[in-house]
Scaffold this active site. Structure first.
Site, PDB file in Angstrom:
ATOM      1  N   ARG A  60      -4.470  -0.116  43.255  1.00 36.51           N
ATOM      2  CA  ARG A  60      -3.609   0.483  42.213  1.00 36.51           C
ATOM      3  C   ARG A  60      -4.293   0.810  40.884  1.00 36.51           C
ATOM      4  NH1 ARG A  60      -0.598   1.661  46.161  1.00 36.51           N
ATOM      5  NH2 ARG A  60       1.200   0.379  46.668  1.00 36.51           N
ATOM      6  N   ASP A 303      -3.422  -3.434  54.838  1.00 33.39           N
ATOM      7  CA  ASP A 303      -2.692  -2.360  54.145  1.00 33.39           C
ATOM      8  C   ASP A 303      -1.949  -2.936  52.931  1.00 33.39           C
ATOM      9  OD1 ASP A 303      -1.686   0.070  53.395  1.00 33.39           O
ATOM     10  OD2 ASP A 303      -0.327   0.315  55.081  1.00 33.39           O
TER      11      ASP A 303
HETATM   12  O1  DOR Z   1       3.760   1.281  53.162  1.00 36.92           O
HETATM   13  C1  DOR Z   1       2.828   1.893  52.679  1.00 36.92           C
HETATM   14  N1  DOR Z   1       2.487   1.765  51.381  1.00 36.92           N
HETATM   15  N2  DOR Z   1       2.140   2.744  53.455  1.00 36.92           N
HETATM   16  C2  DOR Z   1       1.205   3.557  52.958  1.00 36.92           C
HETATM   17  O2  DOR Z   1       0.611   4.286  53.711  1.00 36.92           O
HETATM   18  C3  DOR Z   1       0.924   3.587  51.505  1.00 36.92           C
HETATM   19  C4  DOR Z   1       1.275   2.308  50.885  1.00 36.92           C
HETATM   20  C5  DOR Z   1       1.303   2.355  49.372  1.00 36.92           C
HETATM   21  O3  DOR Z   1       0.328   2.860  48.783  1.00 36.92           O
HETATM   22  O4  DOR Z   1       2.238   1.833  48.781  1.00 36.92           O
END
Ligand code: DOR
Length: 420
Positions: A60, A303
């Site tokens: 972020r 992720d």
């Molecule tokens: O759930 C998700 N959040 N999938 C993604 O591909 C991006 C990610 C995000 O950046 O919040």
């Protein structure tokens, strides 16, 4: 000196109780000898692995520093047992040029915790229109390319990206979704979405893109990596492509391996279950597990997608997609897959060390003599309860709160420095 641990280093086919000696930030020796050391760690009863790698996280920074920064994200990584992470470019602005890739390295160095490897955007501003300056991104240290958060919508752009990235031998990491089929879906399409009256995201939207990308990887001989694979048929497509010699790899997340779409209902629309790709069904979970078991799926990645409480504390259909994961990946996967004998500890270590290192082409994920001394020590039997209040991440959007788990990283060494 790390003494008497069970050393598991799949890159060198090592699995034995022995000693690891570190000098000047590098692995100096592995073996029964116990040289005199400035510091000795007794690792009896522990697993000693190359520092774990999470190849898919969102840090972020820049843009959403209230949710995570490179400093807080790398503290979370270390707390979860990871010595290296690869961060996605869906920041604001996007990591789509050399300077922004270098900024990631600079901030990681300032934070002094885990190593961070930036993934560069495939297209300028992640708009899907024009290829980014991939050569310059590579020069700035990008270890792969992705527009993650969004698919690469245009097949033509995907084709050129796969062709161009061959020059650097780096993968194109695609977030596979056909956006026309997705419409404004908020969970997987199926009986649960119908019962709840929520717009569904059909599994076929992922499968169509996986199929398209595999066809383009075949055409171009480019390196394709499928991010967060989540459906049974997508696993089968990757399996067949690998058999056909196509350069495709895949990763899976702990939440897709353990949670179904049913949780949206049973949790009363808890938005910490809202993620993209969405949680699927039991039969998808079984297919993901067999994909890991037979090597169709190469890596496990979190992720890690932090979102603020304000953003998540809204109606299910308007909440952002994403759940955090760096501090829960290892215990969840140890508990649900290793202790339940779905995969072996060696398979797990491969999926978190040598495999992601090879996919990204980084000199990490091994305890080879002379390698950077990044090491993770794991207690397989430590029982504890997941409490997001104790996380180092700035965000709390975790679906595993309250889970009783077994196993965790208890010591982490980066470049010879003991950080935990
Ligand atoms: O759930 C998700 N959040 N999938 C993604 O591909 C991006 C990610 C995000 O950046 O919040």
């Amino acid at each position: 000196l790390i003494k008497n641990g069970r050393v598991i280093d799949p890159a060198n086919k090592i699995d034995k109780v022995t000693n690891v000696f570190i000098e000047n930030g590098k692995i100096k020796s592995i073996g029964p000898k116990a040289p005199k050391a400035g510091k000795t760690i007794d690792a009896k009863g522990l697993i000693v692995t190359p520092g774990l790698i999470d190849m898919h996280v969102h840090l972020r920074e820049p843009g959403k520093e209230d949710e995570e920064t490179i400093a807080s994200g790398t503290a979370a990584a270390i707390n979860g047992g990871f010595t290296s992470v690869a961060c996605m470019p869906n920041t604001d602005p996007a990591i789509d040029n050399e300077a922004s890739a270098e900024f990631v390295y600079l901030q990681a160095k300032r934070a002094g915790k885990a190593n961070v490897f930036p993934i560069g955007a495939v297209t300028k501003g992640r708009k899907g229109e024009e290829l980014s300056e991939m050569g310059q991104l590579f020069r700035g240290g990008a270890v792969g390319f992705s527009d993650d958060g969004e698919p690469i919508k245009s097949a033509e752009v995907m084709r050129r990206a796969l062709e161009y990235s061959r020059m650097f031998d780096k993968p194109i990491i695609d977030h596979c979704e056909d956006m026309d089929l997705i419409r404004d879906g908020v969970m997987s399409e199926g009986s649960v979405s119908v019962t709840l009256g929520l717009v569904g995201m059909p599994p076929v939207s992922e499968e169509i893109m996986v199929y398209r990308d595999i066809a383009l990887a075949k055409l171009t001989d480019g390196k394709l990596h499928i991010a967060h694979i989540s459906t049974k048929r997508a696993v089968e497509l990757v399996r067949q492509a690998k058999k056909g010699g196509i350069k495709v790899t895949a990763e899976v997340t702990p939440h897709h391996l353990t949670l179904t779409d049913d949780y949206v209902k049973t949790s009363d629309f808890n938005t910490n279950y809202k993620v993209n790709p969405p949680l699927r069904t039991k039969s998808d979970i079984e297919a993901l597990k067999s994909g890991l078991k037979d090597g169709t799926i190469d890596a496990i990645a979190s992720d890690h997608a932090p979102h603020s409480e304000e953003e998540k504390d809204v109606e299910y259909n308007v909440a952002p997609f994403g759940i955090i994961g760096m501090e829960t990946l290892l215990p969840v996967v140890l508990t649900e897959l290793v202790h339940k004998k779905v995969i072996t500890i060696n398979q797990l270590v491969s999926a978190l060390t040598v495999n992601p290192a090879r996919i990204l082409g980084i000199a990490k994920g091994t305890l080879s003599i002379g390698a950077d001394a990044d090491v993770t020590l794991i207690d397989l039997n430590k029982e504890w309860v997941i409490d997001p209040a104790k996380f180092k991440s700035k965000s709390r959007n975790c679906p595993f709160a309250g889970w009783k788990v077994k196993g965790r990283a208890i010591s982490v060494i980066v470049n010879g420095q003991i950080l935990v």
